[in-house]
Write a protein that holds these residues in place. Sequence first.
Motif, mmCIF file in Angstrom:
data_model
loop_
_atom_site.group_PDB
_atom_site.id
_atom_site.type_symbol
_atom_site.label_atom_id
_atom_site.label_comp_id
_atom_site.label_asym_id
_atom_site.label_seq_id
_atom_site.Cartn_x
_atom_site.Cartn_y
_atom_site.Cartn_z
ATOM 1 N N PRO A 1 0.814 -1.214 0.000
ATOM 2 C CA PRO A 1 0.000 0.000 0.000
ATOM 3 C C PRO A 1 0.851 1.270 0.000
ATOM 4 N N ALA A 2 0.450 2.246 -0.796
ATOM 5 C CA ALA A 2 1.176 3.511 -0.881
ATOM 6 C C ALA A 2 0.202 4.612 -1.270
ATOM 7 N N SER A 3 0.605 5.840 -1.011
ATOM 8 C CA SER A 3 -0.225 7.003 -1.346
ATOM 9 C C SER A 3 0.330 7.693 -2.579
ATOM 10 N N ALA A 4 -0.455 8.634 -3.103
ATOM 11 C CA ALA A 4 0.010 9.406 -4.258
ATOM 12 C C ALA A 4 1.270 10.178 -3.904
ATOM 13 N N ALA A 5 1.292 10.752 -2.695
ATOM 14 C CA ALA A 5 2.470 11.516 -2.272
ATOM 15 C C ALA A 5 3.687 10.614 -2.148
ATOM 16 N N GLY A 6 3.500 9.440 -1.555
ATOM 17 C CA GLY A 6 4.619 8.509 -1.391
ATOM 18 C C GLY A 6 5.147 8.015 -2.719
ATOM 19 N N LEU A 7 4.232 7.740 -3.643
ATOM 20 C CA LEU A 7 4.651 7.288 -4.971
ATOM 21 C C LEU A 7 5.367 8.406 -5.714
ATOM 22 N N GLY A 8 4.868 9.632 -5.552
ATOM 23 C CA GLY A 8 5.516 10.762 -6.211
ATOM 24 C C GLY A 8 6.933 10.952 -5.720
ATOM 25 N N ALA B 1 -6.675 0.918 -0.050
ATOM 26 C CA ALA B 1 -6.122 0.020 0.967
ATOM 27 C C ALA B 1 -5.989 0.728 2.313
ATOM 28 N N GLY B 2 -6.919 1.650 2.579
ATOM 29 C CA GLY B 2 -6.907 2.313 3.872
ATOM 30 C C GLY B 2 -6.496 3.774 3.772
ATOM 31 N N GLN B 3 -6.288 4.367 4.944
ATOM 32 C CA GLN B 3 -5.883 5.764 5.030
ATOM 33 C C GLN B 3 -4.803 5.906 6.099
ATOM 34 N N ALA C 1 -3.420 -0.061 -3.389
ATOM 35 C CA ALA C 1 -2.617 -1.271 -3.579
ATOM 36 C C ALA C 1 -3.130 -2.011 -4.805
ATOM 37 N N VAL C 2 -2.270 -2.804 -5.396
ATOM 38 C CA VAL C 2 -2.679 -3.632 -6.535
ATOM 39 C C VAL C 2 -3.758 -4.602 -6.078
#
Length: 207
Positions: free
Chosen positions: A34-41, A67-69, A81-82
């Motif tokens: 699981p990851a967020s848009a900010a983390g992926l960026g 996948a949550g918050q 998440a995928v």
Amino acid sequence: MTEGDSLNLVGDPMAARAALSPLRRRLLEHLAEPASAAGLGDALGIPRQRVRHHLKVLEQAGLIVEAGQRQRRGFVEKLYAVRPGAMMIDPMLLGFPSIDRDRRDKQDRHSAEHLVRTAARMVHEVGRMRGEAEREGRRLITFTMEADIGFASPVELDAFTARLTRILGDLAQDYPATGDRRQFRLTATGHPTVGTLSGNNERKAVN
């Protein structure tokens, strides 16, 4: 007969295009956890607004799920998440035409092209039936048998395939696909073992 790890067959053209984009493939790889848009960026060096756009496309295609918050820097961000399970693109979307019974019977049994087309059709049919069974809460019953064999010459290979054809023909007569019987398709294939196509082994495999 048991079901293995979950498999998601991507049979929708729009979803397939979303999955095959180079950037979205990278996002899918990172979303194994699981990851967020900010983390992926941050991880990919891409503006988060651009990441959010691609996450929306992937979500609409059914390839990722929420996948949550989590709380981060004073605000709540969504995690993605995928979708659980391995993802496979339906080969029929990549230009493998279906093969009717008459064409299958006329194919060269030693043709690599025939084997690949048959394998593509199998992935297409089993993947779709498995998805339908899962949606209905049922298990798709299949069977798979494998064995390692070797041939000293093309003559031995021909003899083996002729014998196997006779055996399968006899078995098919004992279990006819007629009436109210549950029908199965039995496919027997063989190919050189990966890693053996070198030197003398390569010459034997292609003769």
